[in-house]
Design a protein around this motif. Structure first.
Motif, short mmCIF file in Angstrom:
data_model
loop_
_atom_site.label_atom_id
_atom_site.label_comp_id
_atom_site.label_asym_id
_atom_site.label_seq_id
_atom_site.Cartn_x
_atom_site.Cartn_y
_atom_site.Cartn_z
N PRO A 162 0.83 -1.21 0.00
CA PRO A 162 0.00 0.00 0.00
C PRO A 162 0.87 1.26 0.00
O PRO A 162 1.77 1.41 0.81
CB PRO A 162 -0.80 -0.12 1.31
N GLY A 163 0.60 2.15 -0.96
CA GLY A 163 1.39 3.37 -1.08
C GLY A 163 2.67 3.20 -1.87
O GLY A 163 3.30 4.19 -2.26
N ARG A 164 3.05 1.96 -2.14
CA ARG A 164 4.27 1.69 -2.95
C ARG A 164 3.79 1.12 -4.29
O ARG A 164 3.95 -0.05 -4.57
CB ARG A 164 5.17 0.69 -2.23
N ILE A 168 2.34 0.04 -10.69
CA ILE A 168 0.94 0.09 -11.10
C ILE A 168 0.67 1.37 -11.88
O ILE A 168 -0.01 1.37 -12.92
CB ILE A 168 0.01 0.01 -9.87
N ARG A 169 1.23 2.47 -11.42
CA ARG A 169 0.99 3.75 -12.09
C ARG A 169 1.65 3.79 -13.46
O ARG A 169 1.10 4.38 -14.41
CB ARG A 169 1.46 4.90 -11.20
N GLN A 170 2.82 3.18 -13.58
CA GLN A 170 3.46 3.10 -14.90
C GLN A 170 2.57 2.33 -15.88
O GLN A 170 2.38 2.75 -17.02
CB GLN A 170 4.82 2.42 -14.78
N VAL A 171 2.05 1.19 -15.42
CA VAL A 171 1.18 0.38 -16.29
C VAL A 171 -0.09 1.14 -16.64
O VAL A 171 -0.54 1.11 -17.79
CB VAL A 171 0.84 -0.96 -15.60
N SER A 172 -0.66 1.84 -15.65
CA SER A 172 -1.90 2.58 -15.91
C SER A 172 -1.70 3.69 -16.93
O SER A 172 -2.65 4.13 -17.58
CB SER A 172 -2.45 3.15 -14.60
N GLU A 173 -0.43 4.13 -17.10
CA GLU A 173 -0.10 5.14 -18.10
C GLU A 173 0.20 4.52 -19.46
O GLU A 173 0.60 5.20 -20.41
CB GLU A 173 1.11 5.96 -17.62
N GLY A 174 0.06 3.17 -19.56
CA GLY A 174 0.27 2.49 -20.83
C GLY A 174 1.70 2.07 -21.10
O GLY A 174 2.08 1.78 -22.23
N VAL A 227 5.10 -9.40 -14.93
CA VAL A 227 4.43 -8.74 -13.80
C VAL A 227 3.58 -7.58 -14.31
O VAL A 227 2.39 -7.45 -13.95
CB VAL A 227 5.46 -8.23 -12.78
N MET A 228 4.16 -6.76 -15.17
CA MET A 228 3.44 -5.58 -15.66
C MET A 228 2.28 -5.98 -16.57
O MET A 228 1.22 -5.34 -16.55
CB MET A 228 4.42 -4.63 -16.36
N ALA A 229 2.47 -7.05 -17.35
CA ALA A 229 1.38 -7.52 -18.21
C ALA A 229 0.21 -8.03 -17.37
O ALA A 229 -0.96 -7.82 -17.71
CB ALA A 229 1.89 -8.62 -19.15
N ASP A 278 -3.84 -7.35 -3.73
CA ASP A 278 -4.09 -6.62 -2.48
C ASP A 278 -3.85 -5.12 -2.68
O ASP A 278 -4.67 -4.29 -2.26
CB ASP A 278 -3.17 -7.17 -1.39
N VAL A 279 -2.74 -4.76 -3.32
CA VAL A 279 -2.42 -3.34 -3.51
C VAL A 279 -3.43 -2.68 -4.44
O VAL A 279 -3.86 -1.53 -4.20
CB VAL A 279 -0.99 -3.18 -4.08
N LEU A 280 -3.84 -3.39 -5.50
CA LEU A 280 -4.82 -2.84 -6.42
C LEU A 280 -6.14 -2.54 -5.72
O LEU A 280 -6.79 -1.52 -5.97
CB LEU A 280 -5.04 -3.81 -7.58
N ARG A 281 -6.55 -3.44 -4.84
CA ARG A 281 -7.81 -3.24 -4.12
C ARG A 281 -7.69 -2.13 -3.08
O ARG A 281 -8.53 -1.24 -3.00
CB ARG A 281 -8.26 -4.54 -3.47
N GLN A 282 -6.63 -2.21 -2.26
CA GLN A 282 -6.48 -1.20 -1.21
C GLN A 282 -6.30 0.21 -1.78
O GLN A 282 -6.73 1.19 -1.18
CB GLN A 282 -5.29 -1.55 -0.31
N GLY A 283 -5.63 0.28 -2.94
CA GLY A 283 -5.39 1.58 -3.55
C GLY A 283 -6.54 2.10 -4.38
O GLY A 283 -6.47 3.20 -4.93
#
Length: 292
Positions: A162-164, A168-174, A227-229, A278-283
């Motif tokens: 959580p918070g790290r 995830i943010r890199q992937v969400s940016e494509g 992992v990123m995929a 877990d991180v995806l849900r908590q975030g």
């Protein structure tokens, strides 16, 4: 009798650890610069600058000492102060006391390994780091293991939780790491970091033999592209932009955690899939009610 555990540099991992230990019946003291951050945790807060000899001398006696101080910036001088110098000062302070700790644990890093060609590494592998971070971390390890106080270094791989959520943010940016050549990555969830330390503390207090070094990484040393995929699939996003070096310091190795597993530790998040779920849900990146 209630055991006293002193956590030096009681940040995110230290706080999670402290809560676990309190539930297990320990008295937990957390030392850090910003003591307000420990309010409401149940951890007794003590203000500490690791470079202040008087402050070190004033620390209370403890059965277990955890050294989880982190450098405040990525510079050689900051790393030297935080790791070898700081740990050596702590060892000198507690080694001279009438009531000595039963064990000192040092939170180290897999940066002590220089391997970057996809090799498997474990606690017996050669450590010949090139960068100052790994060199100074290894110096701190060696100081601990050469000291009269019983000590164990725990080499954590890439910590997330959580918070790290940078990946995830890199992937969400494509963005995604290249598939070839495979760049192996290693990680461990923050909660497993705390769990590993608590597990080893209990072994020490039970009088069980501990190894001088443990490599703490989860059970799947997967290529970063994989992992990123997987994250992209959970986020339902396309990743058209291939990035060659998504990590600040490029490395590719596979961490073997067999020794830790043989000690009896069971991972809460054995692979990146359970951990990042877990991180995806908590975030709030995916709906909490959504099923895999």
């Amino acid at each position: 009798m209630k055991k006293t555990t002193l956590i030096l540099g009681c940040g995110d991992i230290g706080t999670q650890l402290g809560k676990q230990l309190i539930e297990a019946g320990h008295r937990v003291i957390g030392a850090r610069r910003n003591v307000e951050a420990l309010a409401g945790t149940g951890i007794e807060a003590v203000a500490l600058d690791i470079t202040d000899e008087a402050a070190l001398a004033a620390l209370p006696d403890a059965d277990i000492v955890i050294y989880t101080v982190t450098a405040d910036r990525f510079e050689e001088s900051a790393y030297e102060a935080a790791y070898p110098m700081g740990l050596k000062s702590v060892l000198q302070t507690f080694g001279a006391r009438e009531k000595k700790p039963e064990r000192v644990f040092f939170v180290s890093s897999t940066s002590v390994y220089a391997q970057q060609g996809g090799e498997e590494v474990d606690e017996t592998s050669v450590t010949e780091p090139h960068g100052f971070s790994g060199i100074l971390m290894r110096e701190a390890e060696q100081a601990l293991l050469a000291h009269d106080l019983p000590g164990t270094a725990i080499r954590f791989s890439g910590i997330y939780g959580p918070g790290r959520d940078r990946l995830i943010r890199q992937v969400s940016e494509g963005r995604i790491a290249a598939a070839n050549p495979p760049m192996y990555s290693n990680r461990i969830h923050r909660d497993d970091c705390a769990g590993v330390i608590a597990h080893l503390i209990q072994l020490a207090l039970d009088g069980k033999p501990l190894e001088p070094v443990y490599l703490a990484s989860d059970c799947d040393s997967a290529p970063l592209h994989e992992v990123m995929a997987w994250i992209a699939g959970r986020l339902k996003v396309e990743t058209p932009e291939v990035i060659q070096s998504p990590l600040r310091r490029r490395s590719s190795k596979r961490c073997n955690n067999r020794l830790l597993l043989e000690s009896g530790y069971t991972f809460r998040y054995p692979t990146f899939r359970e951990g990042y779920e877990d991180v995806l849900r908590q975030g709030g990146f995916i709906p909490a009610a959504e099923s895999v």
